[in-house]
Design a protein around this motif. Structure first.
Motif, short mmCIF file in Angstrom:
data_model
loop_
_atom_site.label_atom_id
_atom_site.label_comp_id
_atom_site.label_asym_id
_atom_site.label_seq_id
_atom_site.Cartn_x
_atom_site.Cartn_y
_atom_site.Cartn_z
N ASN A 24 0.82 -1.20 0.00
CA ASN A 24 0.00 0.00 0.00
C ASN A 24 0.86 1.26 0.00
O ASN A 24 1.96 1.27 0.57
CB ASN A 24 -0.91 0.03 1.24
CG ASN A 24 -2.10 -0.88 1.10
OD1 ASN A 24 -2.43 -1.35 0.02
ND2 ASN A 24 -2.77 -1.15 2.21
N PRO A 25 0.36 2.33 -0.60
CA PRO A 25 1.07 3.61 -0.51
C PRO A 25 1.24 4.03 0.95
O PRO A 25 0.35 3.82 1.78
CB PRO A 25 0.14 4.58 -1.25
CG PRO A 25 -0.65 3.73 -2.19
CD PRO A 25 -0.84 2.43 -1.46
N ASN A 26 2.41 4.58 1.27
CA ASN A 26 2.68 5.18 2.58
C ASN A 26 2.58 4.17 3.73
O ASN A 26 2.17 4.51 4.83
CB ASN A 26 1.76 6.36 2.84
CG ASN A 26 2.46 7.49 3.59
OD1 ASN A 26 3.69 7.55 3.65
ND2 ASN A 26 1.69 8.39 4.16
N TYR A 27 2.98 2.94 3.44
CA TYR A 27 3.00 1.88 4.46
C TYR A 27 4.09 2.15 5.50
O TYR A 27 5.16 2.62 5.15
CB TYR A 27 3.25 0.55 3.76
CG TYR A 27 3.44 -0.64 4.67
CD1 TYR A 27 2.35 -1.38 5.10
CD2 TYR A 27 4.72 -1.04 5.06
CE1 TYR A 27 2.52 -2.50 5.91
CE2 TYR A 27 4.90 -2.16 5.87
CZ TYR A 27 3.80 -2.88 6.29
OH TYR A 27 3.97 -3.98 7.09
N PRO A 28 3.87 1.88 6.79
CA PRO A 28 2.60 1.45 7.40
C PRO A 28 1.66 2.64 7.58
O PRO A 28 2.09 3.78 7.76
CB PRO A 28 3.03 0.86 8.73
CG PRO A 28 4.27 1.63 9.10
CD PRO A 28 4.96 1.92 7.81
N THR A 29 0.39 2.35 7.58
CA THR A 29 -0.63 3.39 7.59
C THR A 29 -0.67 4.17 8.90
O THR A 29 -0.18 3.72 9.94
CB THR A 29 -2.02 2.76 7.32
OG1 THR A 29 -2.99 3.79 7.14
CG2 THR A 29 -2.44 1.86 8.48
N PHE A 30 -1.30 5.33 8.84
CA PHE A 30 -1.68 6.07 10.06
C PHE A 30 -3.04 5.56 10.50
O PHE A 30 -3.88 5.19 9.67
CB PHE A 30 -1.77 7.57 9.78
CG PHE A 30 -0.45 8.24 9.53
CD1 PHE A 30 0.30 8.75 10.59
CD2 PHE A 30 0.05 8.35 8.25
CE1 PHE A 30 1.52 9.37 10.36
CE2 PHE A 30 1.26 8.97 8.00
CZ PHE A 30 2.01 9.48 9.07
N TRP A 31 -3.27 5.59 11.82
CA TRP A 31 -4.54 5.12 12.36
C TRP A 31 -5.41 6.30 12.80
O TRP A 31 -5.02 7.09 13.64
CB TRP A 31 -4.31 4.17 13.54
CG TRP A 31 -3.60 2.93 13.08
CD1 TRP A 31 -2.30 2.58 13.31
CD2 TRP A 31 -4.14 1.90 12.25
NE1 TRP A 31 -2.00 1.41 12.69
CE2 TRP A 31 -3.13 0.96 12.03
CE3 TRP A 31 -5.41 1.68 11.67
CZ2 TRP A 31 -3.32 -0.18 11.24
CZ3 TRP A 31 -5.60 0.54 10.90
CH2 TRP A 31 -4.56 -0.38 10.70
N HIS A 32 -6.56 6.41 12.15
CA HIS A 32 -7.56 7.43 12.50
C HIS A 32 -8.56 6.73 13.42
O HIS A 32 -9.70 6.46 13.06
CB HIS A 32 -8.20 7.94 11.21
CG HIS A 32 -9.13 9.09 11.40
ND1 HIS A 32 -9.17 9.89 12.53
CD2 HIS A 32 -10.09 9.58 10.57
CE1 HIS A 32 -10.09 10.81 12.38
NE2 HIS A 32 -10.68 10.65 11.20
N ALA A 33 -8.08 6.39 14.63
CA ALA A 33 -8.84 5.57 15.57
C ALA A 33 -9.32 6.44 16.72
O ALA A 33 -8.52 6.89 17.54
CB ALA A 33 -7.96 4.43 16.10
N ARG A 34 -10.62 6.65 16.79
CA ARG A 34 -11.23 7.56 17.76
C ARG A 34 -11.98 6.79 18.84
O ARG A 34 -12.66 5.79 18.55
CB ARG A 34 -12.20 8.51 17.06
CG ARG A 34 -11.54 9.49 16.10
CD ARG A 34 -10.62 10.44 16.84
NE ARG A 34 -10.41 11.68 16.09
CZ ARG A 34 -9.57 12.64 16.48
NH1 ARG A 34 -8.87 12.49 17.60
NH2 ARG A 34 -9.42 13.73 15.77
N GLY A 35 -11.91 7.30 20.06
CA GLY A 35 -12.58 6.65 21.17
C GLY A 35 -14.08 6.58 21.03
O GLY A 35 -14.71 5.66 21.56
#
Length: 349
Positions: free
Chosen positions: A277-288
């Motif tokens: 994948n592009p820009n591996y490893p990904t950023f996590w947009h993980a919200r509470g």
């Protein structure tokens, strides 16, 4: 004599343990059933409903909804398609599992929903599924479709071809998603927070609020959740880099897992990134509050402006994204060691 008996007993116990382990990992049959009239495709694993691919004209994007564990527990939020008592009603564009982006050629595909006022719709993009390319049942179920990423005038910006592979065992469900986007015109994904693979969690898997939370929906309605008043949410995040809770947001990792109790069951959902994948490893947009997303194209906001990732495709060029979603349930959720092994195996696929 006794030694031989003990040896035989030991071999029997070992054989039983081995057989039990094999049985636990045995693949369950997958059945994929298309309904052209309803514009949906149902997926069953082990004879039980797992998810449905929904692509009616009333939705601004195709989705997998709902998602279930192997024992039938629904792990995605019900609202807005099938609201459940106590469901948070923020972000009406968060439906099941989806794939889109906040800024493609200036159009917002991520935040589009029924709640957008008519006079503002021209600022939003639409993903229109026009063809189911393949459905196949078996040990691994397959669903492939074609869609167009368009503006409100239905001018095509990207052509999308996606292939899902579904599989499962007695306490696990797996979705492998391969999505290729081909530019019909010059296309630019301008670095933005909201993308790319998104999942909205059931209430139980949200993190307990440690401070008051304020949500404003697209109609201007304000919802305030007081800290300590939510007795249902008990989820938490863990990444491959060891980040937990709110610290998972904006971090990078090969995988991220959300986990918590749903009734007496331990439930976990992991998203695994793919090294191609592009820009591996990904950023996590993980919200509470329940948004769980992998976004490799949100580098600017996740690094506080230190760097950015703008992806440009010339007309005719294409890019492919691959993700694996693992849903586990039982006495305990899938471990970090198991996820590391699975990620290594998936990376070779």
């Amino acid at each position: 004599m006794m030694i031989n008996t003990l040896k035989k007993t030991g071999l029997m116990i070992a054989s039983i343990a081995f057989a039990t382990g094999v049985a636990a990992q045995k693949s369950e049959p997958v059945k994929v059933v298309e309904s052209k009239k309803e514009r949906k495709v149902d997926v069953f694993i082990g004879g039980k409903p797992f998810t449905s691919f929904l692509y009616p004209d009333s939705l601004e994007k195709p989705v997998l909804y709902p998602l279930r564990t192997a024992n039938g527990t629904v792990v995605t939020r019900g609202f807005p398609l099938d609201p459940k008592p106590g469901d948070p009603t923020d972000h009406p564009h968060h439906i099941g599992l989806w794939f889109n982006f906040e800024n493609l050629n200036g159009l917002d595909f991520w935040n589009n929903s029924y709640a957008i006022h008519k006079e503002k719709k021209n600022l939003y993009g639409w993903i229109r599924t026009d063809k189911v390319l393949e459905t196949k049942s078996g040990t691994t179920g397959v669903l492939a479709y074609h869609a167009n990423w368009t503006n409100q005038q239905k001018d095509v910006i990207l052509e999308e071809t996606t292939r899902f592979e579904f599989s499962g065992t007695a306490n696990q469900r797996i979705i492998d998603r391969i999505t290729t986007l081909k530019a019909s015109v010059d296309a630019t994904f301008t670095d933005a927070k909201d993308g790319l693979l998104g999942l909205r969690l059931a209430h139980d898997l949200q993190m307990p609020a440690t401070e008051d939370q304020k949500f404003t929906d697209d109609k201007g309605n304000v919802t305030i959740v007081k800290a300590g008043t939510d007795k249902v949410a008990n989820g938490n995040y863990l990444t491959s880099a060891g980040k937990t809770g709110n610290d998972a947001w904006s971090s990078r990792g090969v995988w991220c897992k959300v986990y918590g109790k749903m009734g007496a069951d331990s439930v976990g959902i992991a998203i695994i990134d793919h090294p191609q994948n592009p820009n591996y490893p990904t950023f996590w947009h993980a919200r509470g509050y329940g948004l769980f997303a992998a976004n490799p194209l949100g580098e600017k906001i996740f690094t506080n402006g230190k760097s950015a990732k703008n992806l440009h495709l010339n007309k005719g060029e294409a890019v492919t994204f691959r993700f694996r979603v693992v849903i586990s349930n039982g006495g305990q959720t899938i471990s970090s060691g198991q996820l590391n092994e699975m990620a290594a195996e998936y990376g070779k696929k």
